[in-house]
Design an enzyme around this catalytic site. Structure first.
Site, mmCIF file in Angstrom:
data_model
loop_
_atom_site.group_PDB
_atom_site.id
_atom_site.type_symbol
_atom_site.label_atom_id
_atom_site.label_comp_id
_atom_site.label_asym_id
_atom_site.label_seq_id
_atom_site.Cartn_x
_atom_site.Cartn_y
_atom_site.Cartn_z
ATOM 1 N N HIS A 67 0.841 -1.199 0.000
ATOM 2 C CA HIS A 67 0.000 0.000 0.000
ATOM 3 C C HIS A 67 0.877 1.250 0.000
ATOM 4 O O HIS A 67 2.090 1.171 0.228
ATOM 5 C CB HIS A 67 -0.960 0.008 1.202
ATOM 6 C CG HIS A 67 -0.276 0.072 2.537
ATOM 7 N ND1 HIS A 67 -0.095 -1.029 3.345
ATOM 8 C CD2 HIS A 67 0.279 1.113 3.202
ATOM 9 C CE1 HIS A 67 0.534 -0.661 4.443
ATOM 10 N NE2 HIS A 67 0.777 0.626 4.384
HETATM 11 P P1 TYD Z 1 -2.293 -4.207 7.736
HETATM 12 O O1 TYD Z 1 -2.655 -2.843 7.267
HETATM 13 O O2 TYD Z 1 -2.842 -5.381 6.997
HETATM 14 O O3 TYD Z 1 -0.729 -4.348 7.793
HETATM 15 P P2 TYD Z 1 0.300 -4.140 6.551
HETATM 16 O O4 TYD Z 1 1.171 -3.008 6.984
HETATM 17 O O5 TYD Z 1 1.028 -5.400 6.390
HETATM 18 O O6 TYD Z 1 -0.510 -3.773 5.342
HETATM 19 O O7 TYD Z 1 -2.702 -4.318 9.265
HETATM 20 C C1 TYD Z 1 -2.986 -5.546 9.903
HETATM 21 C C2 TYD Z 1 -4.176 -5.363 10.839
HETATM 22 O O8 TYD Z 1 -3.876 -4.474 11.900
HETATM 23 C C3 TYD Z 1 -5.376 -4.829 10.141
HETATM 24 O O9 TYD Z 1 -6.503 -5.543 10.625
HETATM 25 C C4 TYD Z 1 -5.461 -3.388 10.593
HETATM 26 C C5 TYD Z 1 -4.804 -3.408 11.944
HETATM 27 N N1 TYD Z 1 -4.090 -2.173 12.277
HETATM 28 C C6 TYD Z 1 -4.565 -1.357 13.274
HETATM 29 O O10 TYD Z 1 -5.605 -1.621 13.900
HETATM 30 N N2 TYD Z 1 -3.865 -0.222 13.592
HETATM 31 C C7 TYD Z 1 -2.724 0.106 12.955
HETATM 32 O O11 TYD Z 1 -2.113 1.138 13.286
HETATM 33 C C8 TYD Z 1 -2.238 -0.737 11.905
HETATM 34 C C9 TYD Z 1 -0.986 -0.403 11.138
HETATM 35 C C10 TYD Z 1 -2.950 -1.867 11.599
#
Ligand code: TYD
Length: 138
Positions: free
Chosen positions: A50
């Protein structure tokens, strides 16, 4: 080759061991609104995929190692190794990122300039390239 902004943080070491201190406005060029970290990352996993509209981040692999793939949406990419607790990788908002090659003991800590906001994410690569193109002259 794309310019990568990596900080080497000051290490305060003595005969007891090492310490790194990060202060907003000094080592960190933005207001830190959120800290999160990834650990127990499954071997072979690639995550991220992303970009952000506003969010800036500094990534610190405080234990173990991992790699970061960056893509500015204008045909330039970089692969960055993070393998020491005293280095930070700055990632600006409009940058596609993927994290990979995590060691089993890796702890990847992220300092973020914004609270978690799904509306700030660009999760589709083609949308990201379009976004960069549209915002080029801003
Ligand atoms: P995700 O966005 O999938 O991580 P990546 O950086 O690999 O794309 O995040 C994993 C999960 O954690 C998703 O359910 C959203 C949650 N999350 C939060 O609740 N708060 C946060 O600050 C972050 C980064 C993720």
């Amino acid at each position: 080759m794309m310019k990568v902004i990596k900080y080497a943080f000051q290490r305060h070491g003595d005969d007891r061991g090492m310490l790194v201190a990060l202060e907003e406005g000094k080592e960190i060029p933005f207001e830190v609104k959120r800290v999160y970290y990834m650990y127990d990352t499954v071997t072979g996993v690639r995550r991220g995929f992303h970009a952000h509209k506003c969010l800036q981040q500094i990534l610190i692999c405080v234990h173990g190692f991992c790699k970061i793939h960056l893509d500015n949406g204008r045909g330039e990419t970089a692969e960055v190794d993070l393998n020491t607790p005293f280095e930070g990788l700055y990632i600006s908002n409009d940058m596609w990122r993927e994290m990979y090659d995590f060691s089993s003991d890796a702890v990847l800590m992220v300092l973020a300039s914004e609270l978690y906001d799904e509306a700030d994410y660009i999760r589709n690569y083609d949308d990201f390239v379009k976004y960069v193109e549209e915002n080029r002259h801003e």
